[in-house]
Design a protein around this motif. Structure first.
Motif, mmCIF file in Angstrom:
data_model
loop_
_atom_site.group_PDB
_atom_site.id
_atom_site.type_symbol
_atom_site.label_atom_id
_atom_site.label_comp_id
_atom_site.label_asym_id
_atom_site.label_seq_id
_atom_site.Cartn_x
_atom_site.Cartn_y
_atom_site.Cartn_z
ATOM 1 N N GLY A 175 0.827 -1.203 0.000
ATOM 2 C CA GLY A 175 0.000 0.000 0.000
ATOM 3 C C GLY A 175 0.860 1.251 0.000
ATOM 4 O O GLY A 175 0.561 2.242 0.667
ATOM 5 N N ALA A 176 1.928 1.221 -0.789
ATOM 6 C CA ALA A 176 2.985 2.219 -0.653
ATOM 7 C C ALA A 176 2.557 3.629 -1.017
ATOM 8 O O ALA A 176 3.163 4.594 -0.537
ATOM 9 C CB ALA A 176 4.196 1.805 -1.489
ATOM 10 N N ALA A 177 1.543 3.790 -1.851
ATOM 11 C CA ALA A 177 1.128 5.136 -2.237
ATOM 12 C C ALA A 177 0.168 5.761 -1.233
ATOM 13 O O ALA A 177 -0.173 6.939 -1.356
ATOM 14 C CB ALA A 177 0.482 5.121 -3.623
ATOM 15 N N GLY A 178 -0.262 4.985 -0.238
ATOM 16 C CA GLY A 178 -1.139 5.517 0.794
ATOM 17 C C GLY A 178 -0.365 6.294 1.840
ATOM 18 O O GLY A 178 0.853 6.494 1.737
ATOM 19 N N GLY A 179 -1.065 6.733 2.879
ATOM 20 C CA GLY A 179 -0.443 7.561 3.901
ATOM 21 C C GLY A 179 0.640 6.846 4.677
ATOM 22 O O GLY A 179 1.786 7.311 4.755
ATOM 23 N N VAL A 180 0.308 5.687 5.272
ATOM 24 C CA VAL A 180 1.309 4.921 6.016
ATOM 25 C C VAL A 180 2.440 4.494 5.094
ATOM 26 O O VAL A 180 3.626 4.644 5.411
ATOM 27 C CB VAL A 180 0.673 3.683 6.680
ATOM 28 N N GLY A 181 2.068 3.975 3.931
ATOM 29 C CA GLY A 181 3.072 3.475 3.008
ATOM 30 C C GLY A 181 4.035 4.545 2.536
ATOM 31 O O GLY A 181 5.247 4.322 2.458
ATOM 32 N N SER A 182 3.516 5.723 2.221
ATOM 33 C CA SER A 182 4.373 6.800 1.728
ATOM 34 C C SER A 182 5.430 7.175 2.759
ATOM 35 O O SER A 182 6.623 7.317 2.429
ATOM 36 C CB SER A 182 3.524 8.029 1.385
ATOM 37 N N VAL A 183 5.015 7.351 4.009
ATOM 38 C CA VAL A 183 5.979 7.731 5.038
ATOM 39 C C VAL A 183 6.923 6.565 5.338
ATOM 40 O O VAL A 183 8.114 6.764 5.579
ATOM 41 C CB VAL A 183 5.274 8.214 6.311
ATOM 42 N N ALA A 184 6.403 5.329 5.316
ATOM 43 C CA ALA A 184 7.261 4.167 5.556
ATOM 44 C C ALA A 184 8.361 4.073 4.498
ATOM 45 O O ALA A 184 9.524 3.796 4.820
ATOM 46 C CB ALA A 184 6.428 2.892 5.579
ATOM 47 N N VAL A 185 7.999 4.291 3.234
ATOM 48 C CA VAL A 185 9.011 4.273 2.172
ATOM 49 C C VAL A 185 10.085 5.315 2.464
ATOM 50 O O VAL A 185 11.292 5.046 2.388
ATOM 51 C CB VAL A 185 8.353 4.541 0.795
ATOM 52 N N MET A 186 9.658 6.530 2.815
ATOM 53 C CA MET A 186 10.602 7.611 3.086
ATOM 54 C C MET A 186 11.520 7.282 4.255
ATOM 55 O O MET A 186 12.742 7.437 4.170
ATOM 56 C CB MET A 186 9.833 8.896 3.395
#
Length: 329
Positions: A158-169
């Motif tokens: 779910g990388a483009a979602g809220g949790v996913g985006s910050v987790a990727v960063m």
């Protein structure tokens, strides 16, 4: 009595749900020992479920959504907080069983609050929000398990979602080779801009999971659950671990014991709702130090309170990328 604006989700006797921006007074607030003038909130996936009723996250009617907020204390019976203090709230059933942050005024328990870090503006705090805070708790859990980038790649579902985006960063900044999964190929450039090294089509994690599949990653942050998490576990390297923090794909987990007893894989549960203040403060202090402000701004959209309802419907339909800040006052 003080009058203020709030978004209220209501249900009639036949359990038909409605939502509207309306006016309330302090007499409508629930019990609590700290009253906060809210400046910003967020739109989270859970808020989308509350507004649409797709899942029964609201357990008190009527309800003000908004599981996050930041604002200034205006009255306090808690010695930890004084009028003028800038505070953050994440979780604690706010927006579900206790009136939430989509209102210009909130009254809550002081135990639920922490002081806003000096290095983060109120808008920054809500750009991070529960999603980013959960991503940090996930990273902290993986580190506490003893995992480092030397052990192999990390997957984020779910990388483009809220949790996913910050987790990727956060994972990329910590040195991990990040594999970002998404069903939206048009978000490839966005995810690589956050630090993803590889993009994996989420369809590869659909369908029944094998008890064990080819080892692909040593760690991961999963906000999807269901068959996605089952497949992620089957592809996790020996002695690896996955931090599970969401259920956007379902509450079930159709897996077997094979990853756990044949590879020593660990499933780390992340509860972001009820976390002791000390741990919350550690997580937010790290967010203050480690969040890339430029990338945070690039993943964030800001809307006024009167647009939060439409945005919540969009996030429930999977049409929102990254984070959404709500300017309340």
């Amino acid at each position: 009595m003080t009058e203020f604006r709030a978004i209220v989700v209501s249900r009639d006797e036949e359990k038909r749900q409605s939502v509207a921006l309306t006016s309330l007074t302090d007499a409508d607030l629930m019990d609590g020992d700290v009253t906060v003038r809210v400046s910003h909130s967020t739109v989270n996936y859970k808020d989308g479920l509350a507004v649409t009723g797709k899942l029964p996250v609201v357990r008190r009617w009527p309800m003000i959504p908004g599981i996050d907020f930041v604002g200034e204390v205006v009255a306090s019976a808690d010695p930890a907080f004084a009028p003028g203090d800038s505070v953050i709230l994440n979780g604690w059933g706010v927006g579900e069983v206790h009136l939430g942050g989509w209102a210009e005024v909130a009254r809550v328990k002081g135990d639920w609050l922490i002081h806003r870090p000096d290095g983060l503006s109120p808008a920054d705090c809500m750009a991070i929000g529960t999603a980013g805070y959960t991503a940090m708790l996930s990273l902290m859990a993986l580190e506490a398990h003893g995992l480092t980038p030397d052990h192999g790649p990390a997957v984020v579902t779910g990388a483009a979602g809220g949790v996913g985006s910050v987790a990727v960063m956060l994972l990329a900044r910590a040195g991990w080779h990040v594999i970002a999964t998404t069903g939206r190929p048009e978000e490839t450039d966005y995810l690589k801009g956050l630090g993803a090294a590889e993009i994996l089509e989420r369809a590869e994690l659909f369908g029944p999971a094998k008890p064990l599949a080819k080892e692909r990653w040593a760690a991961g942050v999963d906000s999807v659950g269901s068959t996605t998490l089952a497949n992620v576990l089957s592809m996790t390297k020996g002695e690896g671990a996955i931090a599970a923090c969401g259920n956007a794909g379902g509450m079930d987990l159709p897996t077997s014991v094979a990853p756990f007893i044949l590879r020593g894989v660990s499933l780390l549960g992340i509860n972001s709702v009820a976390v002791p203040r000390g741990k919350r403060e550690v997580a937010w202090a790290r967010l203050d130090r480690e969040i890339d402000r430029g990338k945070l701004a690039a993943m964030t959209t800001t809307v006024p309170l009167d647009r939060a309802i439409d945005t919540a419907r969009a996030i429930a339909d999977g049409k929102v990328r990254g984070r959404v800040v709500v300017t309340v006052a």
